[in-house]
Design an enzyme around this catalytic site. Structure first.
Site, PDB file in Angstrom:
ATOM      1  CG  HIS A   1      -1.683  -1.251   1.438  1.00 26.98           C
ATOM      2  ND1 HIS A   1      -2.945  -1.506   0.966  1.00 26.98           N
ATOM      3  CD2 HIS A   1      -1.299  -2.385   2.080  1.00 26.98           C
ATOM      4  CE1 HIS A   1      -3.316  -2.726   1.327  1.00 26.98           C
ATOM      5  NE2 HIS A   1      -2.330  -3.289   1.991  1.00 26.98           N
TER       6      HIS A   1
ATOM      7  CD  GLU B   1       9.249  12.881 -14.848  1.00 22.52           C
ATOM      8  OE1 GLU B   1       8.258  13.611 -14.911  1.00 22.52           O
ATOM      9  OE2 GLU B   1      10.407  13.322 -14.783  1.00 22.52           O
TER      10      GLU B   1
ATOM     11  CB  SER C   1      13.834  22.889 -14.359  1.00 29.14           C
ATOM     12  OG  SER C   1      13.043  24.058 -14.459  1.00 29.14           O
TER      13      SER C   1
ATOM     14  CE  LYS D   1      12.245  19.734 -10.164  1.00 25.31           C
ATOM     15  NZ  LYS D   1      11.033  20.193 -10.828  1.00 25.31           N
TER      16      LYS D   1
END
Ligand code: ARG
Length: 477
Positions: free
Chosen positions: A168, A302, A289, A295
């Site tokens: 979970h 992704e 970024s 970043k």
């Protein structure tokens, strides 16, 4: 809208099939009909199929051996040109089959017209597509094997590294990082099994099924099947030209594989966040970024997480094209290649990216160990100790351990720091020895059951996988 019959000097397919036609196709007809932009990727397979067919026509005496030789030499030249990117693919020539034949005719003249004896584009395209997918299955198998090897190497390095295991997405029990990584090796083995299975079923030759009914010429389908490396000729000519379940099977395997990859990709995204802090990717696998200078984004992970969107789309798209199609060939089936090519391209890229990231990732032992010991991840070990040492039924032990967790939570300490007296308040039979099981590492080390997370088991599995990968064996096949 122009009618291309106005301009019929350039070769077009209507010259090849248009005996009964007076006018050429409209521009839109040509645009919707042409598949060359997509199926030129099967030029190699198309030429291989034609070489096999021509050799068979010669061997059976259906065409003369001189014509067969001329066709062979011509096709070899077309193949050279195709490999060198020198063929000017033409939409007026519809598809790869007509383009190849037209180029052959330019090179050898009249004998080129004999190549299509006892054959149709219907069995030709089915043959090409099966050959293309067979090669794709082989490439994917090799790519997944490389992915497995990358994971096994990392698993070996990190067999002893404790980390939290989750259910979970809540901290559950400590596990070995090596064990976690090896779970994806198992998954990839089943993916390889699915591709191998699809490959086995698709490796039958439709060549010689002709348009739909077979042919009156005395062809030798065993011969062409063997030349092309197929296991056997397909036994029903209608099925040979109409079936596309072979492509659906490969797409299903691709969709499942992409979904499997996306799960690890998601973990990479999570692990590389500051919140988790378990791992990082090097510069080679990170992006910045354009506005936030600090970043480091795991874009490749992704994108692998996103790939199932496209690949499942391809599967659903082709299922929808094939659904309800009557026998035998219908032009709808021309819409089969674009989704397959796209899905295979996406999947190959996704596997390569996962392989790269799997090798590149570096881990933070302290963060992993600290997280492994958090959130009472040793509570099951406490309950198990009560069962083992105090002889209680597990349900009662679970209750006792739960009460001890509550006491520790109230005191704001991990189980290992709760005074023995506080535990004895809950069950007086508990003694000093309980502390030996209260640590993340002890918990991980203790789980020596078959398939369990103890480093002893993990190292056995690493060794077994190394042997299997070296012997090029696929699990489940
Ligand atoms: N380009 C076609 C395809 O991909 C080849 C078969 C065409 N057959 C036909 N009867 N027009 O399906």
């Amino acid at each position: 809208m122009t009618d291309s019959s106005d301009n019929n000097t350039a070769p077009s397919t209507s010259q090849m099939w248009g005996g009964r036609f007076q006018a050429g196709p409209s521009a839109v007809m040509e645009a919707i009909n042409a598949s060359i932009d997509v199926d030129q990727r099967m030029a190699e397979e198309d030429i291989a199929g034609s070489l096999a067919h021509a050799a068979m026509l010669g061997a059976t005496g259906i065409i003369s051996s001189e014509d067969a030789a001329a066709i062979r030499n011509g096709l070899e030249q077309v193949r050279e040109e195709a490999r060198a990117g020198k063929i000017a693919w033409s939409a007026a020539l519809e598809d790869v089959h007509m383009n190849v034949e037209a180029r052959l005719k330019e090179i050898i003249g009249e004998p080129a017209g004999r190549l299509h004896t006892a054959r149709s584009r219907n069995d030709q395209v089915a043959t090409d597509f099966r050959l293309w997918l067979r090669a794709a299955c082989d490439r994917i198998d090799a790519a997944l094997a490389a992915y497995q090897s990358a994971l096994v190497e990392q698993a070996e390095r990190h067999a002893d590294q404790v980390m939290p295991g989750f259910t979970h997405l809540q901290t559950a029990q400590p596990v070995s990082l090596g064990h976690h990584l090896l779970s994806y090796v198992e998954v990839a083995a089943r993916d390889r099994g699915r591709f191998a299975d699809a490959r086995k079923r698709l490796n039958e030759s439709p060549l010689g099924c002709a348009a739909l009914a077979g042919t009156a010429f005395p062809i030798d389908r065993e011969m062409t099947a063997e030349t092309l490396g197929f296991d056997r000729p397909m036994q029903n000519s209608l099925d040979g030209v109409a079936a596309r379940d072979f492509a659906l099977e490969v797409l299903s395997a691709a969709a499942i594989c992409a979904v499997n990859l996306s799960r690890f990709a998601e973990e990479i995204v999570l692990w590389c966040t500051r919140r988790f802090g378990f791992a990082q990717l090097s510069d080679a696998w990170s992006t910045g970024s354009s506005i936030m200078p600090q970043k480091r984004n795991p874009d490749a992970a992704e994108l692998v997480r996103a790939k199932p969107g496209r690949i499942i789309g391809s599967l659903v798209g082709l299922l929808t094209v094939v659904k309800g199609l009557p026998l035998a060939y219908s032009k709808d089936l021309q819409e089969d290649k674009a989704p397959v090519f796209q899905a295979i391209d996406d999947l190959e890229l996704a596997i390569a990216a996962m392989t790269g990231m799997a090798s590149d990732m570096s881990f933070n032992p302290r963060a992993l160990e600290a997280a492994a010991g958090e959130a009472y991840s040793d509570a099951t070990d406490l309950a198990d100790w009560v069962v083992r040492e105090l002889g209680k039924p597990f349900r009662d032990a679970h209750h006792i351990a739960g009460s001890i967790v509550k006491a520790a939570e109230t005191a704001g300490v991990p189980l290992a720091q709760l005074p023995l007296a506080d535990m004895q308040n809950i069950d007086p039979a508990i003694d000093e020895r309980v502390f030996s099981v209260l640590s993340a590492r002890a918990s991980m080390n203790s789980r020596t059951s078959l398939g369990g997370t103890s480093p002893v088991r993990v190292r056995e599995q690493v060794a077994a996988w190394k042997r299997r990968l070296a012997a090029a064996q696929v699990s489940g096949v």
